[in-house]
Enzyme design. Sequence first.
Site, PDB file in Angstrom:
ATOM      1  CG  ASN A 214      -5.168   5.591   6.929  1.00  0.00           C
ATOM      2  OD1 ASN A 214      -6.303   6.064   7.057  1.00  0.00           O
ATOM      3  ND2 ASN A 214      -4.942   4.414   6.368  1.00  0.00           N
TER       4      ASN A 214
ATOM      5  CB  THR B  37      -1.541   3.152  18.349  1.00  0.00           C
ATOM      6  OG1 THR B  37      -0.681   3.966  17.549  1.00  0.00           O
ATOM      7  CG2 THR B  37      -2.321   4.053  19.282  1.00  0.00           C
ATOM      8  N   GLY B  38       1.542   2.976  19.306  1.00  0.00           N
ATOM      9  CA  GLY B  38       2.631   3.715  19.947  1.00  0.00           C
ATOM     10  C   GLY B  38       2.723   5.137  19.444  1.00  0.00           C
TER      11      GLY B  38
ATOM     12  CG  ASP C 248       7.078  -6.578  -3.582  1.00  0.00           C
ATOM     13  OD1 ASP C 248       7.018  -7.820  -3.408  1.00  0.00           O
ATOM     14  OD2 ASP C 248       6.382  -5.778  -2.933  1.00  0.00           O
TER      15      ASP C 248
ATOM     16  CB  CYS D  18      -0.258   7.302   8.909  1.00  0.00           C
ATOM     17  SG  CYS D  18      -1.060   5.876   9.684  1.00  0.00           S
ATOM     18  CB  THR D  19      -1.406   7.544  14.135  1.00  0.00           C
ATOM     19  OG1 THR D  19      -2.242   6.612  13.429  1.00  0.00           O
ATOM     20  CG2 THR D  19      -2.196   8.132  15.291  1.00  0.00           C
TER      21      THR D  19
ATOM     22  NE  ARG E 147      -3.571   0.420  -0.212  1.00  0.00           N
ATOM     23  CZ  ARG E 147      -4.034   0.867  -1.384  1.00  0.00           C
ATOM     24  NH1 ARG E 147      -3.877   0.141  -2.480  1.00  0.00           N
ATOM     25  NH2 ARG E 147      -4.631   2.035  -1.473  1.00  0.00           N
ATOM     26  CB  ILE E 148       3.260   2.708   2.430  1.00  0.00           C
ATOM     27  CG1 ILE E 148       2.239   2.773   3.576  1.00  0.00           C
ATOM     28  CG2 ILE E 148       4.174   3.931   2.480  1.00  0.00           C
ATOM     29  CD1 ILE E 148       1.258   3.936   3.493  1.00  0.00           C
TER      30      ILE E 148
ATOM     31  CB  THR F 268      -4.069  -1.563   7.828  1.00  0.00           C
ATOM     32  OG1 THR F 268      -3.832  -2.381   8.978  1.00  0.00           O
ATOM     33  CG2 THR F 268      -4.265  -0.117   8.270  1.00  0.00           C
TER      34      THR F 268
END
EC number: 1.2.1.12
Length: 337
Positions: A315, A210-211, A34, A151-152, A12-13, A181
Amino acid sequence: MVVKVGINGFGRIGRIVFRNAHEHSDVEIVAVNDPFIEPHYAAYMLKYDSQHGNFKGDVTVEGSDLVVGGKKVRFYTERDPAAIPWSETGADYIVESTGVFTTTEKAKAHLKGGAKKVIISAPSADAPMYVMGVNEKTYDGSGMVISNASCTTNCLAPLAKVINDEFKIIEGLMTTVHSYTATQKTVDGPSAKDWRGGRTAAQNIIPSSTGAAKAVGKVIPELNGKLTGMSMRVPTSNVSVVDLTVRIEKGATYEQIKTAVKKAADGPLKGVLAYTEDDVVSTDMNGNPNSSIFDAKAGISLNDHFVKLVSWYDNEWGYSRRVLDLISHVAKVDGNA
């Protein structure tokens, strides 16, 4: 001068970074690696996207390489980052977006192939983290491997910076209401380390860890130990929203807080932090390039020292744009742009 970039991991990213680079005039993607997909499939996944629509440009395959907008992009399928011949492509900066090589030791393997710097598109346990608009100016060129955080964190940190600079945060809690996700399940399945995370993403609101909030303390040292948070994974395919509830030292009305955020969004944080008073919902933010979009109508205050603030973020798209912005900034500091 255009900065030449390679991407390791075309998930995705990786793909959204590629799409963003197509609109980012000072960055050129010259190579992709990849090991799990072949070039024709990579071209297909770049060309068509369920969330962000069709790619704006021609995508074809020539031999074992991609041709995008008439420019050849070398395509490799190496499992070992050290074996990717980045030097033969001219790629100086590598986006490490596999989600696997997130420590300095693992990510620096790219340097063996001729890369100059590695930017991890995820939080890292030991690599320096930089958030555009917050602490990117502390980069001095010394780190060979750096992280663009999560992203967060990219959504939360600019907002926290404004509030802390203007009103001083005493302490706070964050909840991110986060779209599902790729790591989640389409139907209930095994997830030994996170039982709730094994439940179907399409039908459930799933509490998770989440960190991201604690990571703010790494990019804004003054807030270290003052913030923590959690995540609620919800059945939406993209766009998330941060709920930041803080106690502030300097008393302020909600109107004064809105004014401070708008001033920052129109000024020093323009392009990173945005401000809206529209009655928006999550899909309105799909494809928004900002890290954080402050929702002035959604927040509330209990009194002049206790306030809840709400800020949206794409995100995928917004975060990927910051990866490229960080590369551009780093290249200028390094003297390569």
